[in-house]
Enzyme design. Structure first.
Site, mmCIF file in Angstrom:
data_model
loop_
_atom_site.group_PDB
_atom_site.id
_atom_site.type_symbol
_atom_site.label_atom_id
_atom_site.label_comp_id
_atom_site.label_asym_id
_atom_site.label_seq_id
_atom_site.Cartn_x
_atom_site.Cartn_y
_atom_site.Cartn_z
ATOM 1 N N HIS A 143 3.018 0.343 -3.622
ATOM 2 C CA HIS A 143 3.933 1.453 -3.339
ATOM 3 C C HIS A 143 3.726 2.024 -1.925
ATOM 4 C CE1 HIS A 143 0.830 4.563 -3.633
ATOM 5 N NE2 HIS A 143 0.283 3.728 -4.491
ATOM 6 N N HIS A 152 3.349 -11.939 7.826
ATOM 7 C CA HIS A 152 3.098 -12.843 6.698
ATOM 8 C C HIS A 152 2.000 -12.260 5.822
ATOM 9 C CE1 HIS A 152 1.697 -17.142 5.283
ATOM 10 N NE2 HIS A 152 2.140 -16.403 4.290
#
Ligand SMILES: CC(C)(COP(=O)(O)OP(=O)(O)OC[C@H]1O[C@@H](n2cnc3c(N)ncnc32)[C@H](O)[C@@H]1OP(=O)(O)O)[C@@H](O)C(=O)NCCC(=O)NCCS
Length: 210
Positions: A143, A152
């Site tokens: 979150h 990446h």
């Protein structure tokens, strides 16, 4: 709408699998290596060089970035993947978000053009994931994380809540970035590292000699 995968390397197989999981069979794969034309990758034919895309109307095709990366201590290795995306996006070609059917993406998470969430990837509420970001197999973006364009998050890596990852950074496979930590643009986090402090832009964290 045809989907074409750019670059016939190992990552292309993972992208193709994600597309197939959604019932989308790519029409073709392109590759700059002429010797590979006529072969297949993931069951999809390699039909020509990347420049073949330019013969197609941008409105008639969607593109998927099939180029992965290999990080070293001094280079996240993402320049090629970034350039491939940038070149075709600048010409008006569209890169949709690609998410494997097994990925879990919160309803209020925001993903930029060309973001990829591979098998088992999880993007939790209020996370923001930039353009051309790769959230690889079973990686977790918790979150309130913010992941900059072209970064990446490698297989199995975990970004705990509120982590910030800068543009073009590489978070290595299985690494854990603890709550609220910032990893700067272009930084490299070694596979398996635990990152408890901020990492400066272009910096390196974890991995033996550190
Ligand atoms: C840390 C990393 C960037 C270093 O790459 P590199 O600059 O090419 O370095 P080398 O592979 O030559 O390794 C140098 C030393 O660090 C060690 N090392 C490399 N990666 C390590 C890691 N993740 N953790 C601990 N030690 C590591 C090597 O064993 C070697 O040790 P030595 O000097 O005692 O022999 C790389 O190993 C890494 O972790 N990359 C991320 C891989 C990844 O996530 N891939 C996802 C693909 S989908």
């Amino acid at each position: 709408m045809s989907v074409i995968v750019l670059c016939a390397g190992g990552h292309a197989k993972v992208v193709i699998e994600a597309l197939l999981s959604r019932g989308i069979r790519p029409a073709a794969v392109t590759d700059r290596d002429a010797a590979r034309i006529g072969a297949t990758v993931g069951g999809i034919p390699i039909t020509g060089p990347d420049d073949d895309i330019l013969k197609m109307d941008a409105a008639s095709v969607e593109l998927a970035n099939g180029l992965g990366n290999r990080a070293s201590r001094s280079d996240a290795g993402l320049a090629g993947r970034r350039a491939l995306f940038g070149r075709f996006a600048a010409l008006g070609y569209r890169f949709p978000v690609i998410a494997h059917a097994s990925a879990v993406i919160a309803s209020d998470a925001v993903l930029g053009d060309g973001a990829q969430v591979m098998a088992g990837g999880v993007i939790q509420p209020a996370a923001r994931v930039g353009r051309n970001v790769l959230v690889n197999t079973r990686a977790v973006v918790e979150h309130d994380c913010v992941v900059g364009d072209h970064a990446h998050i490698a297989p199995g890596a975990i970004l705990c809540g509120g982590v910030s990852v800068g543009e073009g950074a590489h978070i290595g496979a299985g690494a854990v970035v603890l709550v609220g930590v910032s990893v700067g643009a272009g930084a490299i986090v070694a596979a398996g590292a635990v990152v408890a402090r901020n990492v400066e832009a272009g910096g390196f964290a974890g991995g033996g000699r550190d």
